[in-house]
Structure formats: structure tokens, C-alpha cells
Design a protein around this motif. Structure first.
Motif, mmCIF file in Angstrom:
data_model
loop_
_atom_site.group_PDB
_atom_site.id
_atom_site.type_symbol
_atom_site.label_atom_id
_atom_site.label_comp_id
_atom_site.label_asym_id
_atom_site.label_seq_id
_atom_site.Cartn_x
_atom_site.Cartn_y
_atom_site.Cartn_z
ATOM 1 N N LEU A 1 0.098 14.792 18.572
ATOM 2 C CA LEU A 1 -0.062 16.218 18.246
ATOM 3 C C LEU A 1 0.337 17.106 19.418
ATOM 4 N N LYS A 2 -0.030 16.681 20.627
ATOM 5 C CA LYS A 2 0.278 17.470 21.823
ATOM 6 C C LYS A 2 1.788 17.525 22.073
ATOM 7 N N LEU A 3 2.474 16.403 21.783
ATOM 8 C CA LEU A 3 3.911 16.333 22.020
ATOM 9 C C LEU A 3 4.708 17.165 21.019
ATOM 10 N N PHE A 4 4.251 17.218 19.775
ATOM 11 C CA PHE A 4 5.072 17.814 18.718
ATOM 12 C C PHE A 4 4.520 19.093 18.098
ATOM 13 N N THR A 5 3.262 19.444 18.413
ATOM 14 C CA THR A 5 2.689 20.658 17.824
ATOM 15 C C THR A 5 1.895 21.430 18.875
ATOM 16 N N LYS A 6 1.424 22.619 18.485
ATOM 17 C CA LYS A 6 0.544 23.401 19.351
ATOM 18 C C LYS A 6 -0.906 23.334 18.878
ATOM 19 N N VAL A 7 -1.157 22.462 17.902
ATOM 20 C CA VAL A 7 -2.503 22.346 17.339
ATOM 21 C C VAL A 7 -3.420 21.617 18.308
ATOM 22 N N LYS A 8 -4.575 22.204 18.583
ATOM 23 C CA LYS A 8 -5.563 21.537 19.436
ATOM 24 C C LYS A 8 -6.256 20.449 18.630
ATOM 25 N N TYR A 9 -6.393 19.268 19.250
ATOM 26 C CA TYR A 9 -6.928 18.146 18.487
ATOM 27 C C TYR A 9 -8.372 18.388 18.068
ATOM 28 N N LYS A 10 -9.126 19.129 18.870
ATOM 29 C CA LYS A 10 -10.516 19.429 18.504
ATOM 30 C C LYS A 10 -10.554 20.200 17.187
ATOM 31 N N ASP A 11 -9.656 21.183 17.055
ATOM 32 C CA ASP A 11 -9.575 21.965 15.819
ATOM 33 C C ASP A 11 -9.103 21.083 14.659
ATOM 34 N N PHE A 12 -8.113 20.237 14.945
ATOM 35 C CA PHE A 12 -7.572 19.336 13.931
ATOM 36 C C PHE A 12 -8.665 18.399 13.416
ATOM 37 N N PHE A 13 -9.400 17.803 14.341
ATOM 38 C CA PHE A 13 -10.460 16.856 13.986
ATOM 39 C C PHE A 13 -11.552 17.547 13.171
ATOM 40 N N SER A 14 -11.900 18.762 13.583
ATOM 41 C CA SER A 14 -12.936 19.533 12.888
ATOM 42 C C SER A 14 -12.497 19.861 11.462
ATOM 43 N N ALA A 15 -11.232 20.235 11.304
ATOM 44 C CA ALA A 15 -10.719 20.591 9.979
ATOM 45 C C ALA A 15 -10.676 19.387 9.049
ATOM 46 N N LEU A 16 -10.407 18.211 9.626
ATOM 47 C CA LEU A 16 -10.217 17.009 8.813
ATOM 48 C C LEU A 16 -11.524 16.257 8.538
ATOM 49 N N ARG A 17 -12.610 16.708 9.148
ATOM 50 C CA ARG A 17 -13.868 15.957 9.091
ATOM 51 C C ARG A 17 -14.344 15.602 7.677
ATOM 52 N N PRO A 18 -14.315 16.537 6.712
ATOM 53 C CA PRO A 18 -14.764 16.153 5.360
ATOM 54 C C PRO A 18 -13.956 14.996 4.766
ATOM 55 N N ALA A 19 -12.638 15.008 4.999
ATOM 56 C CA ALA A 19 -11.787 13.928 4.482
ATOM 57 C C ALA A 19 -12.097 12.614 5.191
ATOM 58 N N GLN A 20 -12.344 12.675 6.503
ATOM 59 C CA GLN A 20 -12.657 11.462 7.258
ATOM 60 C C GLN A 20 -13.981 10.850 6.798
ATOM 61 N N LEU A 21 -14.974 11.695 6.574
ATOM 62 C CA LEU A 21 -16.277 11.198 6.124
ATOM 63 C C LEU A 21 -16.178 10.596 4.727
ATOM 64 N N LEU A 22 -15.370 11.225 3.890
ATOM 65 C CA LEU A 22 -15.183 10.695 2.547
ATOM 66 C C LEU A 22 -14.432 9.361 2.601
ATOM 67 N N ALA A 23 -13.437 9.276 3.485
ATOM 68 C CA ALA A 23 -12.694 8.021 3.663
ATOM 69 C C ALA A 23 -13.632 6.916 4.123
ATOM 70 N N PHE A 24 -14.560 7.266 5.006
ATOM 71 C CA PHE A 24 -15.519 6.287 5.527
ATOM 72 C C PHE A 24 -16.418 5.746 4.420
ATOM 73 N N SER A 25 -16.863 6.633 3.540
ATOM 74 C CA SER A 25 -17.819 6.206 2.518
ATOM 75 C C SER A 25 -17.163 5.526 1.324
#
Length: 444
Positions: A263-287
Motif C-alpha cells: 500500500l505504501k509503495l503504490f498508494t497514499k492510503v494509510k494502512y491504519k485507515d485501510f485496516f479500520s475500514a476493512l474490519r467488518p469484512a475481516q471479522l466476518l471472514a474470520f467467523s
């Protein structure tokens, strides 16, 4: 009151309560019948509801995504970037797994008695998976290409395991819509665009029961793992703890090091923001342990929270859920070498390179559903000459590890999607954008 709690927090609460409930059932030696008869069905309904919309979502979103690209040149460019990025992250994932398992060699510490007990306990399961893997191995070199083209698209649409055929049909239909007069293409595109919006709305309805579904899935999983002999299950899990921790460590490396670097190499998106935005999908993937079941939520979060354009996400994410399995491939590398170590076999560099190649190729078209990784693993084991019966050594903790690797699968898909959007100028200023309060249900 519950509506004021963010969705990801509700899902975490459901996970924790399900875990606690399952442990109480085991420790108090309560009958598992109530859990299996009255709680597990809620989780099954939740997963079935998500799977119910997987095929129409992939079909509609890909047709709209391809047809909205405007020209075939852009489709070829985005498609090339997407497949190239997916192959790159998959190879990195397998390599990370192989490095870790060779450095720490967990298989060499497995007691012989434990090895024999595991082989005996899971003999039937291994036989069943072996027959499925044998069918795949008997295929001619071009068989995957043949199977990618459906002879009956409606039949393919009735089977979530035929997702690659749906992807193929949707891309072909999207290209055809680019080639016919706009006056005739517009009504068709409008229909699928409307269908896509309807499905996203249905996702919102399904997510209302997500905390309860996650609770039911976790509670029933714990009770099922314990079986008739809870102490035996705990012993086996401890015997394989080193292997399990190594797989989880590799998966964490992907999430906290590899993806942030990309992400750092190819975008300006901060990973903390990215991780926070994706959290519902990650939790659903886990369950759910299913990247296909999680796809609707992944698309929703990537579009509404990260700001990726719909035309990119509707092409890249369904393709990723079908062909990109970073977490699964990493686990395959660790598991294959672990089994070889446990059986006293030394793998050459050539054999380990074969693991990278086979795991990468086997991930293409593998159904994004629980347990598919085991069939892929058998193909990998056969390719390097390791007895397939060795699969029994890693079956005990597999269901739990499946949850972790699905999180990585979904995170990898979203990372590549964000990168492709950024390189195509389809990510507003390369920054996270606020979700539209009228369309977002992530905090409902």
C-alpha cells in the motif's frame, strides 16, 4: 441500544460470547445437543444467506464493472494489473510460509505417539479428501480451461463451487455489452446495475443478524472440536501448537508487513485507515471461513469506506474471491513442509519451489469456502511426493486456522483492489473517504 454499537464491535462481542458459551458447555460437560440443534442452525442460516447472494452479486457486479470500463483496452489493462498483482502476492505468501517452516522446523518436534494417534483418528477424512484431490490430479493440462467455460450458465449459477464459470460468463457478457450499440446495451446494463444495488441492500439486511450468526458459528465450532473427548481434543491442539502458531505468525506477517508495504509503495492510503475500514469484512471472514460469503461486505467496505470506484471494485474483488488465496497458499507451504518433517522426509530446494508453483496454480478457481484449502494441500503433497495420509497430522487445528487464513485472503483481495484503483486514478486523492451516511450500514 444495539444499533448505536458499530457493526464490527457487535461482531467481536458475538465472537467472544460464542467462545465463552462453547467453553462453558465443554467444561460443565453439558450435552452438546442443545448447541447443535438450536444454536448452530442460526449460524447456518447466516452463512446460507450470504452464499445465497454470492452468485448474483458476482454476476451483476462484474457485468456492470466490465461494461462501465468504456473500452476493451482499459479492461485489458486493469485485468493485467489485477492478475499480475494477485500472482505476486500469492508467491510472496507461499515464500513467507516456506521460510518460516524451514527456520523453525516444527514438524521435527512432533511426538511419535501423537503422530500415530492423529493418523488413526483422521484416516476416514483423509481418504475422502484424497479421492477429491485424485479427481483434480487426473485432469489433462487444459482441463481447468475447459471447466472455466460453462456448458449451461444457469446450472453454473446454481452452484457456488462453479464461481469461476460465472466470472468467465460475466466478463464475456460485459465485453459484448461494450461492443454493441449503446442504445441496446444501456437497458441491460441498467438492469444489472439495479440488481447490484438491490443485492447490496440485501447485504445490509443480512448483516443485521451477523452478531447472532457469528455467536452461533463460534459456539458450535468449539463444541464440535471437543467432540466426545474434550481432554483428547485439547491434548492434540497443544501437540500441534507450534505448527499452528507458525501458520498464524506467517499470516500476521502478511497483514502487518507485506500488505502495508504494498500500500505504501503504490498508494497514499494509510494502512491504519485501510485496516479500520476493512474490519467488518475481516471479522466476518474470520467467523465464516469463506471469502465468497464475505465478498458482499468486502465490496461494500472497499467502496464506501476506502473510496475505491465501483467499476474497479466490481471487477477486481469478485475475481480475487475466485483466484486469490494468499492466506491459504501460505498455510499450504507451512503445512506441506511440516508434514514432510513429521514423517522424517527432507525436501529439496526443487521440491520446495514446486510447492510455490503448485500452490499458486491450485489457488486459481478453488472455491472460497471452508475446507477447500485441504483439497489444494493434497494436490501440493502429491506434487512433491509426500504421502497424502500425512494430511491427518494437521487436521485437528485446521478449522481454526481456516478462520485466520480467510482473513488474509480477504485482506489481500482488498489490498490489490486499492492498489489497482490508485494506479488507475480511481481512488479519490488516494485517501479514505467518509462513508455516505445514507448508504452505509457499517455502524447500524
Amino acid at each position: 441500544m444495539l444499533k448505536k454499537i458499530p457493526l464490527h464491535t457487535q461482531i467481536i462481542i458475538g465472537l467472544v460470547l460464542g467462545l465463552v458459551f462453547g467453553l462453558i458447555v465443554i467444561k460443565t460437560q453439558m450435552s452438546p445437543d442443545f448447541t447443535m440443534d438450536y444454536i448452530k442452525p442460526i449460524g447456518t442460516i447466516f452463512i446460507n444467506a450470504l452464499k445465497m447472494i454470492a452468485v448474483p452479486l458476482v454476476l451483476a457486479s462484474l457485468i456492470v464493472g466490465v461494461s462501465n470500463l468504456g473500452d476493451i483496452t482499459k479492461l485489458g489493462r486493469i485485468g493485467g494489473k489485477t492478475i499480475g498483482a494477485y500472482m505476486m502476492t500469492t508467491v510472496i505468501a507461499v515464500t513467507v510460509g516456506l521460510v518460516l517452516v524451514n527456520v523453525f522446523a516444527p514438524g521435527k518436534s512432533l511426538p511419535i505417539e501423537t503422530r500415530e494417534r492423529l493418523m488413526e483418528q483422521f484416516d476416514d477424512v483423509v481418504g475422502d479428501k484424497s479421492s477429491q484431490a485424485a479427481e483434480l490430479q487426473e485432469q489433462t493440462p487444459l482441463k481447468p480451461l475447459v471447466e472455466m467455460v460453462p456448458e449451461n450458465v444457469f446450472l453454473a449459477a446454481s452452484d457456488n463451487g462453479s464461481m469461476l464459470q460465472i466470472v468467465f460468463f460475466a466478463i464475456i457478457m460485459g465485453i459484448a455489452l461494450l461492443e454493441i450499440p449503446k442504445s441496446k446495451a444501456s437497458p441491460v446494463i441498467a438492469f444489472f446495475d439495479g440488481l447490484n444495488d438491490v443485492i447490496i441492500k440485501i447485504v445490509g439486511y443480512i448483516m443485521l443478524i451477523a452478531p447472532y450468526g457469528v455467536f452461533a458459528l463460534m459456539a458450535s465450532l468449539i463444541v464440535e472440536i471437543a467432540g466426545d473427548n474434550p481432554e483428547s481434543a485439547i491434548e492434540l491442539l497443544f501437540a500441534l501448537l507450534k505448527y499452528s502458531l507458525l501458520v498464524v505468525a506467517g499470516l500476521l506477517l502478511m497483514v502487518v508487513l507485506v500488505y502495508p508495504t504494498i500500500l505504501k509503495l503504490f498508494t497514499k492510503v494509510k494502512y491504519k485507515d485501510f485496516f479500520s475500514a476493512l474490519r467488518p469484512a475481516q471479522l466476518l471472514a474470520f467467523s465464516t471461513s469463506s471469502s465468497s460469503a464475505t465478498l458482499p461486505v468486502t465490496m461494500k467496505q472497499v467502496e464506501e469506506e476506502i473510496g475505491v470506484s465501483e467499476e474497479v471494485s466490481s471487477f477486481v474483488l469478485p475475481l480475487g474471491a475466485t483466484i486469490n488465496m494468499d492466506g491459504t497458499c501460505l498455510y499450504q507451504g507451512v503445512a506441506a513442509v511440516f508434514i514432510a518433517q513429521a514423517l522424517g522426509l527432507d525436501l529439496s530446494l526443487t521440491q520446495q519451489l514446486m510447492i510455490v508453483l503448485t500452490a499458486t496454480l491450485a489457488s486459481i478457481g478453488t472455491a472460497g469456502v471452508p475446507g477447500a484449502g485441504l483439497i489444494m494441500l493434497l494436490i501440493v503433497l502429491e506434487s512433491i511426493g509426500v504421502p497424502s495420509a500425512g494430511l491427518a497430522l494437521i487436521l485437528a487445528p485446521d478449522r481454526i486456522l481456516d478462520m485466520f487464513r480467510t482473513v488474509v485472503n480477504v485482506t489481500g483481495d482488498a489490498t490489490v483492489c486499492t492498489v489497482v484503483a490508485s494506479t488507475e486514478g480511481e481512488l479519490p486523492d488516494g485517501l479514505i473517504r467518509e462513508a455516505n451516511p445514507l448508504t452505509s450500514t457499517s455502524d447500524s
